[in-house]
Motif scaffolding. Structure first.
Motif, PDB file in Angstrom:
ATOM      1  N   LEU A 143     -10.602  16.808   4.215  1.00 59.29           N
ATOM      2  CA  LEU A 143      -9.811  18.035   4.235  1.00 59.29           C
ATOM      3  C   LEU A 143      -8.500  17.804   4.970  1.00 59.29           C
ATOM      4  CD1 LEU A 143      -9.469  21.086   3.721  1.00 59.29           C
ATOM      5  CD2 LEU A 143     -10.707  21.493   5.876  1.00 59.29           C
ATOM      6  N   GLY A 144      -7.390  17.963   4.247  1.00 55.14           N
ATOM      7  CA  GLY A 144      -6.067  17.841   4.846  1.00 55.14           C
ATOM      8  C   GLY A 144      -5.222  19.049   4.520  1.00 55.14           C
ATOM      9  N   GLY A 145      -4.047  19.111   5.153  1.00 54.78           N
ATOM     10  CA  GLY A 145      -3.137  20.224   4.886  1.00 54.78           C
ATOM     11  C   GLY A 145      -2.634  20.860   6.158  1.00 54.78           C
ATOM     12  N   ASP A 146      -2.452  22.166   6.114  1.00 54.53           N
ATOM     13  CA  ASP A 146      -1.991  22.949   7.257  1.00 54.53           C
ATOM     14  C   ASP A 146      -3.029  22.860   8.379  1.00 54.53           C
ATOM     15  OD1 ASP A 146      -1.381  25.088   9.055  1.00 54.53           O
ATOM     16  OD2 ASP A 146      -0.251  26.092   7.463  1.00 54.53           O
ATOM     17  N   MET A 147      -2.582  22.477   9.574  1.00 51.18           N
ATOM     18  CA  MET A 147      -3.505  22.314  10.690  1.00 51.18           C
ATOM     19  C   MET A 147      -4.202  23.626  11.044  1.00 51.18           C
ATOM     20  SD  MET A 147      -3.555  19.100  11.625  1.00 51.18           S
ATOM     21  CE  MET A 147      -4.113  19.063  13.329  1.00 51.18           C
ATOM     22  N   GLN A 148      -3.530  24.745  10.840  1.00 52.30           N
ATOM     23  CA  GLN A 148      -4.146  26.041  11.121  1.00 52.30           C
ATOM     24  C   GLN A 148      -5.269  26.332  10.126  1.00 52.30           C
ATOM     25  OE1 GLN A 148      -3.542  28.108  13.710  1.00 52.30           O
ATOM     26  NE2 GLN A 148      -2.139  26.563  14.517  1.00 52.30           N
ATOM     27  N   VAL A 149      -5.044  25.984   8.866  1.00 49.39           N
ATOM     28  CA  VAL A 149      -6.070  26.204   7.849  1.00 49.39           C
ATOM     29  C   VAL A 149      -7.285  25.317   8.123  1.00 49.39           C
ATOM     30  CG1 VAL A 149      -6.591  26.068   5.388  1.00 49.39           C
ATOM     31  CG2 VAL A 149      -4.351  26.896   6.145  1.00 49.39           C
ATOM     32  N   VAL A 159       0.851  -1.188   0.000  1.00 47.06           N
ATOM     33  CA  VAL A 159       0.000   0.000   0.000  1.00 47.06           C
ATOM     34  C   VAL A 159       0.885   1.236   0.000  1.00 47.06           C
ATOM     35  CG1 VAL A 159      -1.714   1.311   1.299  1.00 47.06           C
ATOM     36  CG2 VAL A 159      -1.920  -1.167   1.128  1.00 47.06           C
ATOM     37  N   GLN A 160       0.637   2.126  -0.962  1.00 50.53           N
ATOM     38  CA  GLN A 160       1.476   3.302  -1.156  1.00 50.53           C
ATOM     39  C   GLN A 160       0.647   4.574  -0.987  1.00 50.53           C
ATOM     40  OE1 GLN A 160       4.796   3.852  -1.636  1.00 50.53           O
ATOM     41  NE2 GLN A 160       4.180   5.999  -1.479  1.00 50.53           N
ATOM     42  N   ALA A 161       1.092   5.464  -0.094  1.00 48.58           N
ATOM     43  CA  ALA A 161       0.414   6.746   0.100  1.00 48.58           C
ATOM     44  C   ALA A 161       0.543   7.595  -1.153  1.00 48.58           C
ATOM     45  CB  ALA A 161       1.013   7.479   1.292  1.00 48.58           C
ATOM     46  N   THR A 162      -0.554   8.255  -1.547  1.00 51.90           N
ATOM     47  CA  THR A 162      -0.534   9.154  -2.703  1.00 51.90           C
ATOM     48  C   THR A 162      -0.654  10.618  -2.287  1.00 51.90           C
ATOM     49  OG1 THR A 162      -2.913   8.823  -3.007  1.00 51.90           O
ATOM     50  CG2 THR A 162      -1.429   7.423  -4.288  1.00 51.90           C
ATOM     51  N   SER A 163      -0.763  10.876  -0.981  1.00 49.69           N
ATOM     52  CA  SER A 163      -0.766  12.246  -0.468  1.00 49.69           C
ATOM     53  C   SER A 163      -0.190  12.236   0.938  1.00 49.69           C
ATOM     54  CB  SER A 163      -2.180  12.829  -0.454  1.00 49.69           C
ATOM     55  OG  SER A 163      -2.205  14.068   0.230  1.00 49.69           O
ATOM     56  N   ALA A 164       0.592  13.264   1.257  1.00 53.48           N
ATOM     57  CA  ALA A 164       1.183  13.362   2.594  1.00 53.48           C
ATOM     58  C   ALA A 164       0.195  13.882   3.621  1.00 53.48           C
ATOM     59  CB  ALA A 164       2.407  14.272   2.548  1.00 53.48           C
ATOM     60  N   VAL A 165      -0.891  14.527   3.191  1.00 54.21           N
ATOM     61  CA  VAL A 165      -1.790  15.186   4.135  1.00 54.21           C
ATOM     62  C   VAL A 165      -3.238  14.730   4.018  1.00 54.21           C
ATOM     63  CG1 VAL A 165      -0.333  17.238   4.243  1.00 54.21           C
ATOM     64  CG2 VAL A 165      -2.177  17.134   2.553  1.00 54.21           C
ATOM     65  N   SER A 166      -3.609  14.024   2.946  1.00 51.05           N
ATOM     66  CA  SER A 166      -5.010  13.669   2.720  1.00 51.05           C
ATOM     67  C   SER A 166      -5.338  12.222   3.033  1.00 51.05           C
ATOM     68  CB  SER A 166      -5.409  13.968   1.265  1.00 51.05           C
ATOM     69  OG  SER A 166      -5.348  15.351   1.015  1.00 51.05           O
ATOM     70  N   GLY A 167      -4.339  11.404   3.364  1.00 49.91           N
ATOM     71  CA  GLY A 167      -4.590  10.018   3.728  1.00 49.91           C
ATOM     72  C   GLY A 167      -4.938   9.108   2.581  1.00 49.91           C
ATOM     73  N   THR A 195       4.230  18.269  12.794  1.00 49.73           N
ATOM     74  CA  THR A 195       4.850  18.834  11.591  1.00 49.73           C
ATOM     75  C   THR A 195       4.143  20.106  11.129  1.00 49.73           C
ATOM     76  OG1 THR A 195       3.428  17.565  10.088  1.00 49.73           O
ATOM     77  CG2 THR A 195       5.472  16.506  10.829  1.00 49.73           C
ATOM     78  N   GLY A 196       2.980  20.357  11.677  1.00 51.99           N
ATOM     79  CA  GLY A 196       2.170  21.470  11.217  1.00 51.99           C
ATOM     80  C   GLY A 196       1.174  21.061  10.152  1.00 51.99           C
ATOM     81  N   PHE A 197       1.287  19.798   9.649  1.00 51.58           N
ATOM     82  CA  PHE A 197       0.384  19.289   8.617  1.00 51.58           C
ATOM     83  C   PHE A 197      -0.335  18.046   9.125  1.00 51.58           C
ATOM     84  CE2 PHE A 197       3.480  21.704   6.143  1.00 51.58           C
ATOM     85  CZ  PHE A 197       2.652  22.430   5.299  1.00 51.58           C
ATOM     86  N   SER A 198      -1.486  17.772   8.543  1.00 53.18           N
ATOM     87  CA  SER A 198      -2.311  16.647   8.992  1.00 53.18           C
ATOM     88  C   SER A 198      -1.730  15.318   8.531  1.00 53.18           C
ATOM     89  CB  SER A 198      -3.741  16.805   8.462  1.00 53.18           C
ATOM     90  OG  SER A 198      -3.731  16.904   7.042  1.00 53.18           O
ATOM     91  N   ALA A 199      -1.409  14.447   9.495  1.00 56.50           N
ATOM     92  CA  ALA A 199      -1.064  13.068   9.148  1.00 56.50           C
ATOM     93  C   ALA A 199      -2.331  12.290   8.821  1.00 56.50           C
ATOM     94  CB  ALA A 199      -0.311  12.403  10.292  1.00 56.50           C
ATOM     95  N   VAL A 200      -3.435  12.656   9.481  1.00 53.95           N
ATOM     96  CA  VAL A 200      -4.764  12.120   9.196  1.00 53.95           C
ATOM     97  C   VAL A 200      -5.670  13.309   8.915  1.00 53.95           C
ATOM     98  CG1 VAL A 200      -6.709  10.761  10.053  1.00 53.95           C
ATOM     99  CG2 VAL A 200      -4.371  10.169  10.737  1.00 53.95           C
ATOM    100  N   PRO A 201      -6.353  13.354   7.758  1.00 56.56           N
ATOM    101  CA  PRO A 201      -7.172  14.517   7.429  1.00 56.56           C
ATOM    102  C   PRO A 201      -8.489  14.530   8.205  1.00 56.56           C
ATOM    103  CG  PRO A 201      -7.430  12.851   5.749  1.00 56.56           C
ATOM    104  CD  PRO A 201      -6.390  12.326   6.696  1.00 56.56           C
ATOM    105  N   LYS A 202      -9.115  15.681   8.229  1.00 56.73           N
ATOM    106  CA  LYS A 202     -10.466  15.779   8.756  1.00 56.73           C
ATOM    107  C   LYS A 202     -11.417  15.160   7.734  1.00 56.73           C
ATOM    108  CE  LYS A 202     -13.926  19.089  10.403  1.00 56.73           C
ATOM    109  NZ  LYS A 202     -14.232  20.533  10.632  1.00 56.73           N
ATOM    110  N   THR A 203     -12.217  14.178   8.179  1.00 49.76           N
ATOM    111  CA  THR A 203     -13.029  13.408   7.238  1.00 49.76           C
ATOM    112  C   THR A 203     -14.437  13.217   7.771  1.00 49.76           C
ATOM    113  OG1 THR A 203     -11.046  12.182   6.569  1.00 49.76           O
ATOM    114  CG2 THR A 203     -13.159  11.269   5.909  1.00 49.76           C
ATOM    115  N   ASN A 204     -15.410  13.414   6.909  1.00 45.80           N
ATOM    116  CA  ASN A 204     -16.797  13.035   7.165  1.00 45.80           C
ATOM    117  C   ASN A 204     -17.253  12.174   5.999  1.00 45.80           C
ATOM    118  OD1 ASN A 204     -18.272  14.404   9.574  1.00 45.80           O
ATOM    119  ND2 ASN A 204     -16.903  16.000   8.759  1.00 45.80           N
ATOM    120  N   ARG A 205     -17.715  10.952   6.288  1.00 46.91           N
ATOM    121  CA  ARG A 205     -18.138  10.050   5.218  1.00 46.91           C
ATOM    122  C   ARG A 205     -19.385   9.284   5.642  1.00 46.91           C
ATOM    123  NH1 ARG A 205     -13.805   7.303   4.524  1.00 46.91           N
ATOM    124  NH2 ARG A 205     -14.264   5.307   5.489  1.00 46.91           N
ATOM    125  N   PHE A 206     -20.329   9.196   4.717  1.00 46.36           N
ATOM    126  CA  PHE A 206     -21.546   8.411   4.932  1.00 46.36           C
ATOM    127  C   PHE A 206     -21.740   7.483   3.744  1.00 46.36           C
ATOM    128  CE2 PHE A 206     -26.027   7.843   3.781  1.00 46.36           C
ATOM    129  CZ  PHE A 206     -26.481   7.161   4.902  1.00 46.36           C
TER     130      PHE A 206
END
Length: 723
Positions: A326-332, A158-166, A287-298
């Motif tokens: 939503l992933g990226g800068d934790m402040q954003v 399994v290979q990650a395709t984004s550093a911030v979006s999971g 790191t200042g970036f999301s290792a796990v993004p904010k996610t809502n899924r149904f």
């Protein structure tokens, strides 16, 4: 007188030595004590083989005086060997032999992916299967997606395709994810633009079995299955109704809630699966970036099953899914955007698809099948100063004929694929359309118990067609053989050809977010062509009170004219890819204790412009080990470890090797289960070994992600079994 006496003694000895005896056996299940029909008893020294009748009885005549080993086997049971001396003391009394039933992953399973409905051990194509018991275990570890489920299988990475979006993809035998097909109930629902989010949007809780083919699987499923395919098989209505709910919480701010309902009446049945998955943004390494993004899924998946008389049956299902990731800068993510904190990646997606399957039985060995899926997928990818939105409409329709004879079996059919992507905003030049028309035939020939041959041929036509010489037409032969050496040893050998139509849907496009990509010049781009072969050796048998299952596989794949990304455009590389390697799987079962060990060696070389180099993000060595203690329907505990070897990165550096460990404890009662699971106990994280990006936090350039970013994660939950 003495001479007469001597001759009488010699005559009696001769008659005794040449006497013929009959062995009466009764074969029973060791747990239920009920007779087993269809069990096989073998005396190898005498070349005698017999099957048990409906009462479990076997009569084996013409056995000479002496000692012989009788081996008794039955699908789903351990082999039992018993040494007997003839003449028997109580020859008129049957000898009772009790076979211990297998449990869990060692039990024989019926395979659906090859359409014949045979047991896995009888199929010439090498097919791995994860049964319901193992899926139940993995489902409590990560209920939200199938990344962990596939990542723990040998030969799959399994290979990650984004550093911030999971987001992630999976590779079989070291080949890019675009060479692998992901199916749901034999239907291609996750191709093209929609495939980029499949791993993180499919839940394992609705599955009863997962089947994996490694290597070319072109005959039945098209040329795109160059590296192999994964078939996710959903639960179906059972005689006993079920209503269950699962609630799970993890330390990475994640919550999972799901429900499953199953009911079967006389001629109609239904299953309904629904889930809600939430995750707050989580930065394990600060790191200042999301290792796990904010996610809502149904998601919602209802199905209806209808048996019309004795010959006709059908089922109809609908898949509905909405996700905001939503992933990226934790402040954003927290809403604190300013001149410094601006970077984000948002994926908003909607899936709506239908599935239909109809079967008409002509007689007990012959049937006609028709199936169809139509899918709509909408996805918006947003980044600072860039927004790409596309709608994909795809369909797959197939009609096939299946004949299962004692010696010869046939599968023949035709299928039609359609796929269309219409960009709504962003890079409008990425519009894409393709139609594929296929015809296939597969023959299974089993002239003897020890040998089976499966051969297939497929013809595909594509519109629009790629550059010459194919003009969109591809003829794909495939062949697999099975040699059953004895009750313990067997071997498979096979191979075939495949192809992949050029398109922009691959790991590189996902990592780039479809930004800056140039449209594909189909008329100047060749289809990727492949040839692959594999061979394996299998052993299964009892060693005292221990049951051992061993499999060793070697493989070789070559892909000509592979697509590569150069200057934001996909072009054919001047050369080929070679993927070669080996896998070893060992399983031991000792009463309630199970031990598993797996090793994968993969060597993928790019031979471009006459020179060779290693492919990036492909670890050569991977190990996984699992120790499980389980009392069926009462208690389960397990510990597992995974080793990922070093791998070449895109910037020329080498990513370090690492170990991860996990622990699971689960207690089951009649109406509820509780479980607690810990992953990555030693907190292995790429962010511990260096920065994951270059540049500024405003305009980051992320490095290749080759190790976990979320670190140690503990989850716990409860499953309620109302019915």
């Amino acid at each position: 007188m003495r001479k007469i006496y001597l001759w009488v003694v010699l005559l009696l000895i001769s008659v005794s030595a040449s006497a013929q005896h009959t062995l009466h056996l009764v074969i029973k299940d060791d747990e239920t004590k009920l007779p087993l029909a269809g069990a096989t008893a073998t005396i190898t020294q005498l070349n005698i083989i017999s099957l048990s009748d409906t009462n479990g009885g076997i009569n084996m005549p013409n056995i000479p005086t002496g000692k012989y080993e009788v081996s008794v086997s039955m699908v789903g049971h351990f082999v039992r060997d018993k040494e007997l001396s003839f003449p028997l003391k109580n020859a008129d009394q049957p000898v009772e032999i009790y076979l211990e039933p297998m449990s869990g992953e060692l039990a024989e399973v019926v395979i659906q992916t090859n359409r014949t409905g045979h047991n896995r051990s009888e199929v010439p194509t090498r097919i791995e299967a994860l049964p319901a018991e193992e899926l139940d275990e993995k489902g409590t570890m990560r209920p939200g997606d199938i990344k962990m489920l596939l990542g723990e299988i040998t030969g799959i990475h399994v290979q990650a395709t984004s550093a911030v979006s999971g987001t992630a993809s999976f590779r079989i035998q070291g080949l890019d994810s675009r060479y692998t097909q992901l199916l749901q109930d034999g239907l291609p629902m996750y191709d093209g633009f929609s495939g980029g989010l499949s791993l993180v949007q499919v839940s394992p809780l609705n599955l009863k079995q997962v089947e994996i083919i490694k290597g070319s699987a072109s005959t039945l499923y098209g040329g795109g299955a160059i590296a192999g395919l994964v078939n996710l098989i959903s639960k179906t209505p059972a005689a006993k109704p079920e209503l269950s709910f699962l609630i799970n919480q993890n330390s990475a701010k994640g919550t999972d809630v799901s429900g499953f309902y199953n009911r079967k009446y006389k001629n109609i049945g239904t299953t309904i699966f629904s889930s809600y998955n939430y995750n707050g943004a989580f930065d394990a390494g600060n790191t200042g970036f999301s290792a796990v993004p904010k996610t809502n899924r149904f998601s919602l998946n209802p199905k209806i099953f209808w048996k019309i008389g004795s010959k006709d049956s059908l089922w109809l299902g609908v898949n509905v899914l909405h996700e905001n990731r939503l992933g990226g800068d934790m402040q954003v993510i927290a809403g604190n955007t300013n001149s410094e904190h601006q970077y984000f990646e948002r994926n908003t997606s909607n899936r709506l698809s239908s599935q239909f399957s109809y079967t008409h039985k002509l007689d007990s060995n012959t049937r006609f099948n028709f199936k169809n899926t139509v899918g709509y997928f909408s996805r918006t990818l947003s980044q600072p100063a860039f927004n790409f939105k596309g709608n994909q409409v795809s369909s797959y329709t197939e009609a096939n004929y299946v004949l299962n004879g004692k010696i010869t079996g046939w599968v023949a059919g035709i299928d039609v694929w359609t796929d269309q992507l219409k960009p709504q905003s962003g890079n409008a030049s990425l519009a894409y359309s393709r139609n594929t028309y296929g015809a296939f035939v597969q023959n299974t020939f089993k002239p003897a118990k020890w040998f089976a041959l499966e051969s297939g041929l497929r013809l595909d036509g594509n519109s629009p067609s790629p550059a010459s010489p194919s003009n969109g037409w591809f003829l794909l032969p495939r062949i697999n053989t099975l040699f059953i050496i004895d009750n313990h040893w067997s071997s498979r050998l096979g191979g075939g050809l495949g192809y992949k139509m050029p398109d922009i849907f691959n790991d590189d496009a996902e990592e780039q977010g479809y930004r800056y990509l140039q449209p594909l010049n189909l008329g100047a781009t060749k289809a990727e062509r492949s040839a692959g072969a594999n061979a394996d050796m299998n052993y299964k048998g009892a060693l005292g009170d221990t049951f051992l299952q061993l499999n060793a596989l070697v493989f070789l794949n070559r892909v000509n004219d592979p697509l590569v990304l150069q200057h934001n455009a996909f072009v054919n590389a001047p050369g080929y890819l070679i993927s070669k390697g080996a896998e070893t799987n060992v399983k031991l079962l000792m009463d309630e204790l199970g031990i598993y060990f797996g090793y994968t060696y993969v060597d993928v070389q790019q031979h471009f412009n006459g020179s060779g180099k290693l492919q990036t993000l492909t670890p050569k060595n991977q190990l996984n080990a699992d120790l499980t203690y389980e009392v069926e329907n009462s208690f389960r505990a397990g510990v597992e470890g995974f080793y990922t070897g070093s791998q070449l990165l895109g910037d020329g550096a080498v990513g370090r090797s690492y170990w991860t460990f996990g622990l699971l404890v689960q207690k089951m009662w009649k109406h509820f289960d509780i479980f607690i699971n810990a992953e990555n106990l030693t907190d292995q994280r790429q962010s511990r070994w260096g920065t994951i990006y270059t540049g500024t936090i405003t305009n980051p350039v992320f490095k290749d992600i080759y190790a976990p970013l979320d670190g140690r994660v503990v989850n716990a939950g409860i499953r309620l079994k109302v019915l």
